[in-house]
Design a protein around this motif. Structure first.
Motif, PDB file in Angstrom:
ATOM      1  N   GLN A  86       0.824  -1.209   0.000  1.00 61.81           N
ATOM      2  CA  GLN A  86       0.000   0.000   0.000  1.00 61.81           C
ATOM      3  C   GLN A  86       0.860   1.261   0.000  1.00 61.81           C
ATOM      4  N   GLN A  87       0.440   2.224  -0.793  1.00 64.22           N
ATOM      5  CA  GLN A  87       1.123   3.525  -0.754  1.00 64.22           C
ATOM      6  C   GLN A  87       0.865   4.203   0.586  1.00 64.22           C
ATOM      7  N   THR A  88      -0.376   4.075   1.066  1.00 58.30           N
ATOM      8  CA  THR A  88      -0.757   4.523   2.403  1.00 58.30           C
ATOM      9  C   THR A  88      -1.552   3.389   3.053  1.00 58.30           C
ATOM     10  N   VAL A  89      -1.151   2.983   4.238  1.00 61.02           N
ATOM     11  CA  VAL A  89      -1.813   1.890   4.944  1.00 61.02           C
ATOM     12  C   VAL A  89      -2.969   2.472   5.756  1.00 61.02           C
ATOM     13  N   HIS A  90      -4.189   2.056   5.438  1.00 60.81           N
ATOM     14  CA  HIS A  90      -5.371   2.529   6.149  1.00 60.81           C
ATOM     15  C   HIS A  90      -5.713   1.537   7.262  1.00 60.81           C
ATOM     16  N   ILE A  91      -5.684   2.008   8.501  1.00 62.64           N
ATOM     17  CA  ILE A  91      -5.955   1.146   9.644  1.00 62.64           C
ATOM     18  C   ILE A  91      -7.183   1.648  10.398  1.00 62.64           C
ATOM     19  N   VAL A  92      -7.832   0.737  11.121  1.00 62.56           N
ATOM     20  CA  VAL A  92      -9.037   1.080  11.888  1.00 62.56           C
ATOM     21  C   VAL A  92      -8.864   0.554  13.306  1.00 62.56           C
ATOM     22  N   ASP A  93      -9.210   1.384  14.279  1.00 56.68           N
ATOM     23  CA  ASP A  93      -9.116   0.995  15.688  1.00 56.68           C
ATOM     24  C   ASP A  93     -10.049   1.903  16.490  1.00 56.68           C
ATOM     25  N   LEU A  94     -10.296   1.533  17.734  1.00 58.28           N
ATOM     26  CA  LEU A  94     -11.073   2.421  18.604  1.00 58.28           C
ATOM     27  C   LEU A  94     -10.371   3.753  18.794  1.00 58.28           C
ATOM     28  N   GLY A  95      -9.106   3.733  18.908  1.00 59.96           N
ATOM     29  CA  GLY A  95      -8.290   4.918  19.166  1.00 59.96           C
ATOM     30  C   GLY A  95      -7.202   4.553  20.154  1.00 59.96           C
ATOM     31  N   TYR A  96      -6.498   5.519  20.719  1.00 53.46           N
ATOM     32  CA  TYR A  96      -6.962   6.900  20.772  1.00 53.46           C
ATOM     33  C   TYR A  96      -5.793   7.838  20.393  1.00 53.46           C
ATOM     34  N   SER A  97      -4.596   7.449  20.823  1.00 55.03           N
ATOM     35  CA  SER A  97      -3.432   8.285  20.527  1.00 55.03           C
ATOM     36  C   SER A  97      -2.681   7.846  19.285  1.00 55.03           C
ATOM     37  N   GLY A  98      -3.008   6.674  18.734  1.00 56.59           N
ATOM     38  CA  GLY A  98      -2.378   6.228  17.497  1.00 56.59           C
ATOM     39  C   GLY A  98      -1.020   5.581  17.676  1.00 56.59           C
ATOM     40  N   ASN A 114       3.585   5.563   4.798  1.00 57.43           N
ATOM     41  CA  ASN A 114       2.552   6.491   5.230  1.00 57.43           C
ATOM     42  C   ASN A 114       1.367   5.691   5.773  1.00 57.43           C
ATOM     43  N   THR A 115       0.694   6.243   6.773  1.00 61.21           N
ATOM     44  CA  THR A 115      -0.446   5.559   7.385  1.00 61.21           C
ATOM     45  C   THR A 115      -1.615   6.523   7.549  1.00 61.21           C
ATOM     46  N   TYR A 116      -2.815   5.964   7.560  1.00 63.89           N
ATOM     47  CA  TYR A 116      -4.032   6.745   7.797  1.00 63.89           C
ATOM     48  C   TYR A 116      -4.853   5.980   8.830  1.00 63.89           C
ATOM     49  N   GLY A 117      -5.050   6.578   9.991  1.00 60.99           N
ATOM     50  CA  GLY A 117      -5.773   5.931  11.067  1.00 60.99           C
ATOM     51  C   GLY A 117      -7.207   6.405  11.172  1.00 60.99           C
ATOM     52  N   HIS A 118      -8.143   5.452  11.097  1.00 59.43           N
ATOM     53  CA  HIS A 118      -9.568   5.738  11.255  1.00 59.43           C
ATOM     54  C   HIS A 118      -9.965   5.285  12.669  1.00 59.43           C
ATOM     55  N   TYR A 119     -10.355   6.226  13.512  1.00 57.54           N
ATOM     56  CA  TYR A 119     -10.617   5.927  14.914  1.00 57.54           C
ATOM     57  C   TYR A 119     -12.007   6.377  15.339  1.00 57.54           C
ATOM     58  N   LEU A 120     -12.546   5.698  16.350  1.00 55.02           N
ATOM     59  CA  LEU A 120     -13.762   6.205  16.974  1.00 55.02           C
ATOM     60  C   LEU A 120     -13.473   7.560  17.608  1.00 55.02           C
ATOM     61  N   ILE A 121     -12.387   7.614  18.359  1.00 56.96           N
ATOM     62  CA  ILE A 121     -11.950   8.848  19.004  1.00 56.96           C
ATOM     63  C   ILE A 121     -10.464   9.034  18.718  1.00 56.96           C
ATOM     64  N   LEU A 156     -16.120   9.954  15.942  1.00 57.86           N
ATOM     65  CA  LEU A 156     -17.062  10.382  16.968  1.00 57.86           C
ATOM     66  C   LEU A 156     -16.585  11.663  17.638  1.00 57.86           C
ATOM     67  N   LYS A 157     -15.282  11.718  17.929  1.00 55.20           N
ATOM     68  CA  LYS A 157     -14.734  12.898  18.619  1.00 55.20           C
ATOM     69  C   LYS A 157     -13.249  13.028  18.312  1.00 55.20           C
ATOM     70  N   GLU A 158     -12.783  14.260  18.253  1.00 51.53           N
ATOM     71  CA  GLU A 158     -11.359  14.531  18.038  1.00 51.53           C
ATOM     72  C   GLU A 158     -10.851  15.531  19.066  1.00 51.53           C
ATOM     73  N   GLY A 159      -9.556  15.434  19.347  1.00 50.62           N
ATOM     74  CA  GLY A 159      -8.896  16.436  20.166  1.00 50.62           C
ATOM     75  C   GLY A 159      -9.160  16.352  21.652  1.00 50.62           C
ATOM     76  N   LYS A 172      -8.466  14.162  25.345  1.00 54.87           N
ATOM     77  CA  LYS A 172      -7.547  13.222  25.973  1.00 54.87           C
ATOM     78  C   LYS A 172      -8.176  12.657  27.236  1.00 54.87           C
ATOM     79  N   ILE A 173      -7.669  11.520  27.672  1.00 58.29           N
ATOM     80  CA  ILE A 173      -8.176  10.911  28.901  1.00 58.29           C
ATOM     81  C   ILE A 173      -8.009  11.892  30.060  1.00 58.29           C
ATOM     82  N   GLY A 174      -9.078  12.074  30.800  1.00 57.53           N
ATOM     83  CA  GLY A 174      -9.068  13.014  31.908  1.00 57.53           C
ATOM     84  C   GLY A 174      -9.708  14.348  31.584  1.00 57.53           C
ATOM     85  N   ASP A 175     -10.054  14.551  30.307  1.00 56.34           N
ATOM     86  CA  ASP A 175     -10.687  15.813  29.905  1.00 56.34           C
ATOM     87  C   ASP A 175     -12.175  15.854  30.249  1.00 56.34           C
TER      88      ASP A 175
END
Length: 330
Positions: A143-155, A168-175, A195-198, A200-203
């Protein structure tokens, strides 16, 4: 996640234990919606990649990021899943008995790893060769860019895979706690939260602060992915298409996986039904549903409360029950 024309043409790789059910849900969604898309379940774990990249200094900003107090031997076992034989063959008894506090001793640990780089490279060579062959078999390396999927969160896994493969990678996350386009060791890493971006745990964002709940429910039948080896057909011969996989201990959700399968059967049936009839939910509706289960006790039937165990060995916390941890079973 809605697929546009571009995304539907590239394979999506669903990571870690959560990816086991997420990939199945994706296939059921595509089936219901009449979408043709490629997807693969990809075995990976933070600890496995921490270990695999022990001879690569670029990985230490991730593997030595969180705190740790104990002996150097305990750090190697808990954080990097090295077994006792691997440890004693590579490091001296004096080093192994050394007390470590990563808040103050991080650089000294890096210096130790760098001083033993040749030994570590030799130790990891067979595992790294097998894992790269496994990734090649799944088409990841093409792959030119590897597309991955996970819950999240920091990658973290995404970043480590990018370092390992120099891709190169592209991460698709819930958060996604750190969304956007980043440059990681010369490669582009894009992280998107659906679902949400930006946050962090504790926010105070409950779906993230109590993400352990989802992690315990979305789990594979095996424990943590720890190692991979070529299957040997005869002495000295390797079959590059077949592998032996090794996993860590099982917690309750894996021991009683048949219960989890019954729960997920209903969820997967509904996903396909919703896709077929174009039933959708807004982000706020999903957050409302999640928050109900994440904040109110007794929303989960007592008879299945025990399957919400997860292992948190990487941070040294052992087995944790998400419902007990957040007081949702009281």
């Amino acid at each position: 996640m809605k697929l546009n024309a571009t995304e539907s043409k590239v394979p999506l790789y669903f990571l870690a234990r959560e990816g086991y059910w997420l990939e199945r849900a994706f296939k059921r969604f595509c089936n219901g919606a009449g979408i043709k898309a490629q997807s693969e379940y990809l075995l990976a774990s933070r600890a496995f990649l921490f270990k695999l990249l022990l001879d690569d200094e670029r990985s230490f900003s991730y593997s030595l990021k969180s705190g740790f107090k104990g002996t150097f031997s305990e750090l190697l076992q808990n954080r990097f899943i090295l077994n006792q034989d691997e440890i004693t063959r590579t490091f001296s008894p004096v080093l192994l008995a050394k007390t470590i506090d990563l808040e103050t001793d991080k650089q000294s640990v890096i210096d130790i790893f760098n001083a033993h780089k040749a030994e570590l490279s030799l130790l990891l060579a067979s595992t790294k060769k097998a894992y790269l062959a496994y990734l090649e078999q799944l088409g990841v390396t093409k792959q030119q860019t590897v597309h991955i999927v996970d819950l999240g969160y920091s990658g973290t896994i995404q970043s480590l895979l990018g370092i390992l493969l120099n891709q190169n990678t592209y991460g698709h996350y819930l958060i996604a706690s750190n969304p956007g386009v980043h440059t990681i060791e010369g490669c582009k890493a894009t992280m998107k939260g659906y679902l949400k971006e930006g946050v962090k745990i504790g926010d105070g964002y409950l779906p993230l602060d109590r993400s352990m709940f989802l992690e315990s429910l979305l789990t594979a039948p095996n424990g943590q992915f720890r190692d991979i080896r070529f299957k040997t057909l005869n002495k000295g011969a390797e079959n590059l298409k077949q592998f032996d996989f090794y996993y860590g201990r099982k917690v309750a959700s894996q021991k009683y996986f048949y219960i989890l399968e019954q729960v997920m059967a209903g969820a997967l049936n509904y996903i396909e039904h919703a896709a077929r009839h174009n039933i959708t939910f807004t982000k706020s509706e999903l957050e409302m549903l999640l928050n109900s289960y994440l904040s109110k006790p007794h929303m989960i039937p007592h008879s299945i409360a025990h399957i919400f165990d997860i292992d948190d060995d990487v941070t040294g916390n052992g087995t944790v029950n998400a419902l007990q941890f957040f007081g949702l079973n009281k």
